[in-house]
Design a protein around this motif. Sequence first.
Motif, short mmCIF file in Angstrom:
data_model
loop_
_atom_site.label_atom_id
_atom_site.label_comp_id
_atom_site.label_asym_id
_atom_site.label_seq_id
_atom_site.Cartn_x
_atom_site.Cartn_y
_atom_site.Cartn_z
N SER A 161 0.82 -1.22 0.00
CA SER A 161 0.00 0.00 0.00
C SER A 161 0.85 1.26 0.00
O SER A 161 0.36 2.35 -0.35
CB SER A 161 -0.94 0.00 1.21
OG SER A 161 -0.20 -0.05 2.42
N ASN A 162 2.12 1.15 0.40
CA ASN A 162 2.99 2.34 0.40
C ASN A 162 3.23 2.87 -1.00
O ASN A 162 3.61 4.04 -1.16
CB ASN A 162 4.32 2.00 1.07
CG ASN A 162 4.20 1.84 2.57
OD1 ASN A 162 3.32 2.44 3.20
ND2 ASN A 162 5.06 1.03 3.15
N ARG A 163 3.07 2.02 -2.00
CA ARG A 163 3.24 2.49 -3.38
C ARG A 163 2.19 3.55 -3.72
O ARG A 163 2.50 4.57 -4.36
CB ARG A 163 3.13 1.31 -4.34
CG ARG A 163 4.23 0.27 -4.19
CD ARG A 163 3.92 -0.99 -4.96
NE ARG A 163 5.00 -1.96 -4.85
CZ ARG A 163 4.93 -3.22 -5.24
NH1 ARG A 163 3.79 -3.68 -5.79
NH2 ARG A 163 5.96 -4.04 -5.11
N THR B 272 11.39 6.86 0.52
CA THR B 272 11.45 6.90 1.98
C THR B 272 11.90 8.28 2.45
O THR B 272 12.47 9.07 1.69
CB THR B 272 12.41 5.83 2.52
OG1 THR B 272 13.73 6.10 2.02
CG2 THR B 272 11.97 4.44 2.08
N VAL B 273 11.65 8.54 3.73
CA VAL B 273 12.03 9.82 4.31
C VAL B 273 13.55 9.96 4.34
O VAL B 273 14.11 11.03 4.02
CB VAL B 273 11.45 9.96 5.73
CG1 VAL B 273 11.92 11.25 6.39
CG2 VAL B 273 9.93 9.89 5.70
N GLY B 274 14.24 8.89 4.71
CA GLY B 274 15.70 8.95 4.76
C GLY B 274 16.33 9.21 3.41
O GLY B 274 17.29 9.99 3.30
N ALA B 275 15.81 8.58 2.37
CA ALA B 275 16.34 8.82 1.03
C ALA B 275 16.09 10.26 0.59
O ALA B 275 16.93 10.87 -0.10
CB ALA B 275 15.72 7.84 0.03
N THR B 276 14.95 10.84 0.99
CA THR B 276 14.66 12.24 0.64
C THR B 276 15.61 13.18 1.38
O THR B 276 16.12 14.15 0.79
CB THR B 276 13.21 12.57 1.00
OG1 THR B 276 12.33 11.68 0.29
CG2 THR B 276 12.87 14.00 0.63
N ASN C 164 7.05 14.71 2.55
CA ASN C 164 7.47 13.32 2.73
C ASN C 164 7.56 12.92 4.20
O ASN C 164 7.28 11.77 4.56
CB ASN C 164 8.83 13.11 2.05
CG ASN C 164 9.05 11.67 1.65
OD1 ASN C 164 8.41 10.76 2.15
ND2 ASN C 164 9.95 11.45 0.72
N ALA C 165 7.96 13.85 5.05
CA ALA C 165 8.16 13.52 6.47
C ALA C 165 6.91 13.66 7.31
O ALA C 165 6.80 13.02 8.36
CB ALA C 165 9.26 14.41 7.05
N ILE D 126 7.02 7.25 5.11
CA ILE D 126 7.52 5.89 4.86
C ILE D 126 8.98 5.87 5.31
O ILE D 126 9.85 6.46 4.65
CB ILE D 126 7.40 5.52 3.37
CG1 ILE D 126 5.94 5.65 2.90
CG2 ILE D 126 7.91 4.10 3.13
CD1 ILE D 126 5.76 5.42 1.40
N TRP D 127 9.24 5.22 6.43
CA TRP D 127 10.58 5.24 7.02
C TRP D 127 11.43 4.10 6.46
O TRP D 127 10.98 2.96 6.37
CB TRP D 127 10.49 5.11 8.54
CG TRP D 127 9.66 6.18 9.19
CD1 TRP D 127 8.39 6.06 9.66
CD2 TRP D 127 10.06 7.54 9.43
NE1 TRP D 127 7.97 7.25 10.18
CE2 TRP D 127 8.97 8.18 10.07
CE3 TRP D 127 11.22 8.26 9.18
CZ2 TRP D 127 9.01 9.51 10.44
CZ3 TRP D 127 11.26 9.60 9.57
CH2 TRP D 127 10.17 10.21 10.19
#
Length: 519
Positions: free
Chosen positions: A41-43, A88-92, A198-199, A204-205
Amino acid sequence: MNGKKEAVEINIPPAEKKSVLEGFSCNTWIWNVWHFCKEDSNRVTFSFKMGLSVLLVSLLSLLRAPYEVFGTNIIWSILTAVIMFEYTVGATFNRGFNRAIGTVLAGILAIAIGQLALRAGHVAEPIVIGISIFLIGVVTSLMKQWPSFLQYEYGFRVTLFTFALLIVSCYRMGNPIRIAMDRLYSIAIGGMVAVLVNALVFPIWAGEQMHKELVNNFNSVADSLEECVKKYLEDDGLNHPEFSKTVEDEFPDEPAYRKCRGTLNSAEKLENLANSAKWEPPHGRFRHFFYPWSECVEVGAVLRYCAYEVMALHGVVHSEIQAPHNLRITFQTEILDATSHAAELVRSLGKDISSMKRSLKTSLLKKVHSSTERLQRAIDMHSYLLTTYCDNPNPVTRSQTLSTSLHDRLADFDTNNLENTLTGNLPRAQGDSSHYYQDMMRKPSRRLHSWPPREVGAFEEEGGIGVNVLPRMRALESSAALSLATFTSLLIEFGARLHHLVEAVDKLSIMAKFKDEGL
């Protein structure tokens, strides 16, 4: 015949023109999209968040007030939001950091070189700008290939194209400082919108994704191990599909195998998730700084070290050399016992990582070692079943011990013909059974328990089946029986490797400060 050759007319039908939309079904397409979105569902969440961020930065251009302030430079905010927004938040955050450093560095270089080019004069100005673009391109392209700077590859790329666009725009439009500052403001606005959306909106972590992926890998290895052993013990070799067809279909009857193969290919995915998770602030279950993400990658590497043995077991199951079915079930109890305890330990380790709780695995590990030792002792005690039996004077007794292997080669024979074949005394009379035997031996594609695979008719071409058949059958039976020893040794090795997996998970639980299971 009158000497004239009759003409043969061949009618070739015209090729049918296939429509591009032929075979396309709207219902099938909708169902595939629904199934794809239902898997994760995150997609869908990521797609809507991307659309929202682009909409927000586009409003700065659609509304009159912000457009009058920034003008056409506001397009840079849209470009930045699209490029920076990651799954993901980290990639952003990681991409935003690279974008910010690259943009600031490019802006400083563009202002400095632009001022230098203006002082060089009208004639030398384009030359200075051209040389600077060439040098910046060479340096950034070289540095992003340096092993220590691979994670900042995007930052070097941003530095190059931002510098080139700024310096060329300043040359044509003048006032480099004003142009650079306006574009820096626009880029900052786009980056802030991408990070905040995004955050703050259904984040999405990367840390959660990594833990989920690692737990799925543990379950995949355990399921594949049980599936492989079950297939090996139940397969009697009578209905073996063609191997090339099975490979092309990716083993449709073994879904856990495909998951285990995905585990072996998950190294890069886990590495990327770990690098992204390092940029994320404390959140959810990961409420302390400096979480040991690199140790999670190490656990995944040890798990793949164990999964290699499962893939080797899968190779034995589908090998050309197969042990007789009645020989496999001789050690069925010991094999199933070792498999069940090993799979239970692997699933228990995955459960600990999922719940972030620490529990002692000493008892489970002892069960694995005890079951593998029992299997090894059983193989040692019955090792005579895995040898060539050259000392056995009665060939009929040996054929009864390994009846499946012989029956696969000499199918549809009665007992008398089988005994005559093994002793070399084949009937010379041309009876019905002899004719049937000759026809059967000429079948070109029967599967033998030998390597390399040979046609049954090859025995006739080499002089027929006579007194020389007994040594050949002994060699074939010995090779087939030794495949069972290969399978059991791989299973024992898998149990031995679990000790390293338990140590890796225990080290992760200490560094990540997992809670004790009793609390």
